[in-house]
Write an enzyme that holds these catalytic residues in place. Sequence first.
Site, PDB file in Angstrom:
ATOM      1  N   GLU A 164      -5.767  -2.515  -0.592  1.00 12.95           N
ATOM      2  CA  GLU A 164      -4.651  -1.561  -0.587  1.00 12.95           C
ATOM      3  C   GLU A 164      -5.166  -0.125  -0.479  1.00 12.95           C
ATOM      4  O   GLU A 164      -4.567   0.718   0.185  1.00 12.95           O
ATOM      5  CB  GLU A 164      -3.806  -1.718  -1.854  1.00 12.95           C
ATOM      6  CG  GLU A 164      -3.232  -3.114  -2.064  1.00 12.95           C
ATOM      7  CD  GLU A 164      -2.554  -3.695  -0.854  1.00 12.95           C
ATOM      8  OE1 GLU A 164      -1.871  -2.939  -0.119  1.00 12.95           O
ATOM      9  OE2 GLU A 164      -2.706  -4.910  -0.604  1.00 12.95           O
TER      10      GLU A 164
ATOM     11  N   GLU B 271      -3.882  -4.026   8.973  1.00 13.60           N
ATOM     12  CA  GLU B 271      -4.200  -5.175   8.116  1.00 13.60           C
ATOM     13  C   GLU B 271      -5.619  -5.704   8.324  1.00 13.60           C
ATOM     14  O   GLU B 271      -6.315  -6.021   7.367  1.00 13.60           O
ATOM     15  CB  GLU B 271      -3.178  -6.298   8.305  1.00 13.60           C
ATOM     16  CG  GLU B 271      -1.794  -5.982   7.761  1.00 13.60           C
ATOM     17  CD  GLU B 271      -1.800  -5.465   6.326  1.00 13.60           C
ATOM     18  OE1 GLU B 271      -2.781  -5.696   5.603  1.00 13.60           O
ATOM     19  OE2 GLU B 271      -0.835  -4.799   5.930  1.00 13.60           O
TER      20      GLU B 271
ATOM     21  N   GLU C 108       0.789  -1.226   0.000  1.00 14.28           N
ATOM     22  CA  GLU C 108       0.000   0.000   0.000  1.00 14.28           C
ATOM     23  C   GLU C 108       0.825   1.281   0.000  1.00 14.28           C
ATOM     24  O   GLU C 108       0.488   2.225   0.705  1.00 14.28           O
ATOM     25  CB  GLU C 108      -0.921  -0.025   1.219  1.00 14.28           C
ATOM     26  CG  GLU C 108      -0.207   0.088   2.589  1.00 14.28           C
ATOM     27  CD  GLU C 108       0.108  -1.227   3.278  1.00 14.28           C
ATOM     28  OE1 GLU C 108       0.174  -2.266   2.576  1.00 14.28           O
ATOM     29  OE2 GLU C 108       0.297  -1.226   4.505  1.00 14.28           O
ATOM     30  N   ASN C 109       1.911   1.343  -0.758  1.00 17.05           N
ATOM     31  CA  ASN C 109       2.697   2.569  -0.773  1.00 17.05           C
ATOM     32  C   ASN C 109       1.812   3.734  -1.213  1.00 17.05           C
ATOM     33  O   ASN C 109       1.198   3.673  -2.276  1.00 17.05           O
ATOM     34  CB  ASN C 109       3.856   2.428  -1.746  1.00 17.05           C
ATOM     35  CG  ASN C 109       4.557   1.099  -1.581  1.00 17.05           C
ATOM     36  OD1 ASN C 109       5.067   0.795  -0.516  1.00 17.05           O
ATOM     37  ND2 ASN C 109       4.539   0.286  -2.628  1.00 17.05           N
TER      38      ASN C 109
END
Length: 1009
Positions: A325, A347, A293-294
């Site tokens: 994401e 998460e 998930e940048n």
Amino acid sequence: MTTNLTRSEAQSRTQLLEVDSYSVHIDVSNAETDADTYLSRTVVDFSARFVDSTFIDLIADSVSSVLINGESLSPAAAFDGARVTFPVRAGRNSLTIEAQTRYSTSGEGLHRFTDPADGKTYLYTQYEPTDARRVFANFDQPDLKAEFIFTVTAPAHFQVLSNRTEARTEPADGSAGAASANGSDFATSAGSESAGAVTHYFEPTLKQSSYITCITAGPYEGATDEWTDPRTGQTVQLGAWTRASLVDHLDADDIFGVTKAGLEFFTSEFDYPYPWGKYDQIFVPEYNLGAMENPGLVTFTDNLIFRDKVTDANYESRANVILHEMAHMWFGDLVTMKWWDDLWLKESFADFMGGLALAEATRFTDGWVTFALRRKAWAYTQDLYPTTHPIVADIPDVEAAKLNFDGITYAKGASVLKQLVAFVGREAFFAGSRLYFRRFEYGNTELADFLECLAEAAPDRDIANWAAAWLGTSGVSELSLQLTTSDGSSSSADGSAGSSTGSSSAAAVAAQSGGRGRLVTSSSGARLRSPDAVDDSIDGATGAAHEAGSGASGRAEPPRRRSGSEKITGATITQADSAEGSALLRPHTIEIATLGRSGRAIVPLDSFRFEFSTESADVEQLIGRNAGVITLLNFNDLDYARVRLDPESVEAAVTSASRIADPLSRALVWSALDNAVRDGLMPVQKYLTAYARSLGKESHAGIMAGLSQTALTCIDQWVADRNFDAAIMGLLGAALDALSAAKAGSDAQLHLANLVLALTSRTARCAAGSSAVAMGRGFASQILAVPVGEEIDRMYAGAPGQSGQSGSAGQSVESSGGARAGRGADHSTATLPFRGLINDHALRWNALTALVCLGWADQTDIARENHSDPSSSGRLHAETASAALPLPIVKIRAWEAIREAGALSNDVLSAIISGFIAPSAMPLIEEYVDEYFDGLLGFWMDNSIEIARRLVLGLYPRWSVDEEAVVEKTDAWLAANVDAPAALRRLVIERRDDLARAIFLKSTQSSRH
Ligand SMILES: [Zn+2]
């Protein structure tokens, strides 16, 4: 040197430091050469609260300079391979480090991949939890957020992306650009590589953690689009990218469609605009996980770009990953856990939110179905291991963190959040989340922070008590219902009254096997019921004894099924915990339904909500209602609990599960059967019979995939050897029949074709001369006779020698198998009608690999196939097929390659392992059992954790012909290596637990020859 950063070290740095910004320049202009390293230069500006000495994380081949506040330190003294130690002064500090860091082939750090299809080279970074330090020096822990300014020098034809948009580019003519403020060293070392290169300058990031910074570089191609927030008018630029050889298969419309639906859903539900500017999504090769998930640049595995035909389950799964994401842009990126103990805070939430958005904002409106069957199975499995842990975990170091991306943190956490939403109500849950984002934006949190927001939003609910019961404990509740109906009968999930013997955990498996008298206990030392007790407790329903028409045995009365018109006169629900002896009680908010017949379908007759927190409770609402044919606890799947069906419901499910109209209820019923077979409460043969019946009737792609996964686990691990041939023959026959009848071009047709091929490879284990082998081989050969892109228009499924099929092995396992064997005569005499399956590379490779396992194809065939499919996927298939050739010399060479894992990329290693352990007619790899245990510590010490994990898990010798000996050797290894890294021991203990379960389940199987 240690690479294992600990929580207490991280906390010390948090107390000392506040980081303002990093200016990072990497020069990858040599990426297309055979250079092993590239230049990395970091300038960190930070403040210290007092005078001290500390370290910054950096894994590099060499460090050429270290400057702290203008003072030069000796790199040899300051750098130990994983850390650079330096003194700090109170107030502002500036640190500059220049290093040579290494191109990765393990998917950790800066991964480099050269596409065999066209020779093009691609780079991408992957950092979580602490691999940013493999690329540039940084304080690699989530709570030291900072601004990052990236500058990348790369070959001129590379597209370079990062979290933020590019501000400008300029030719890198050897002077290395403005980022090299202190330049002479840098310019000298970079200059020679930089000729013809371009330097890309990116905008500074917002405040974020190091593990979600990202750079991708290479001749990536793709598409762009944009999305405008209907509420605020904010416009977000979208990109979807992949490597050139896959770009024709990049279905950008589908990806952007899901992306826009998700952005609209989350910005509105969270009442918080998308925070990160642009939104690029890039699909990259040899990726270790599904996605990362940048912020502004999400990376995905390019397995999600579908070159070959896949079922709708794959499209659903990709949409789910995209949304997972995206949820992280808020849960995780905007608000981040302080340390990895609270990994669940991102998460579990992303997993839950991904499922919710999937069901509510995309075409996959029944997205919770797959979650109920497959995602939860992952959680249940993990929660039964002796290594399970509470959702809020104790993570002392980053090695432990790396292994905590597991079924508890994701799937159990998400399931428990679903239960939380049922408990507090959806409005309160989202109100609490909105509060949380506003209060902690760009900051870090722990559990108490979220609970406080939630308690403010739901003041009438006891959040603290709920959290203690659900987040602070491990294990899973088992729910069962004791029913009496109007004809006076009584049934409960535990079968015969009073026979409940508690736990069903494989952690507590004790198995007495084969008359050899060796006792296999779990690593926790606990023991379960003996095999005899199991036979008693499943109402005599072992094996094929009561299969309609089998006549194999008169041993037991057929189990009772409800007439469908009985009235319920008594109902008691009970909860027990999976951990034996545990009296752990949790508050459950569930729905209960009775399912009954409506024509040929089975539909809900009645359903209602029910809350309880005691060990048992009367369910007054059921009294007087029609009992229907199946009573379903946890209807609509609000709860995280393993449901035990009562015996009458089990019987109805085994024969008629496919008739349950609602896919979610169907998934829940199958999930209950899955748990029952896993726990030894339902015979493996009986499960396979029910599964075989479902073939051709089940049409939900996600359910088909989930059921086949369990069925193949039965075949691979749980069916006793003596029953193996009959079991696989039964399944193959049913699958071939269903395949010949499947609708042309349907998901079911594709799924069944692949199922037949998967089973065919496993027929390598059948006794010599078994006709099962011939059944699947005909189909595999037919696929290889048809070129890619053409229709497979007939199906030879020849099974010569029919007498063999209905012989001694055939009837013991399941009448389905026996019945199939009888009808199987059709297969030998003619081709079956067949239309609509278009051949592709994936089908051909699966067929070829099956034939390789059977000894019907050789290296020449593999080379020919690889020649016509020189893609990276073709290469991996070829590696697997080559290592699967059933020849001792092949296994020796494969083992040599595996031992030199460091020379292979992550995916090539996995491909070889998968071929090495492939089914074969002879036990070719028995001698590697001892090699495995001798090599374990070396696997861990000599490789990065990702590669080590693939070795430790992939090679665990569950394939040995002497499983009990393997358990004993595992125990001996564990006893002799109590000081081995905890993360390594955890993996070994879990594999041992799987094997102990397999031994136990095999020991419970009757053989009636
Ligand atoms: Zn995630």
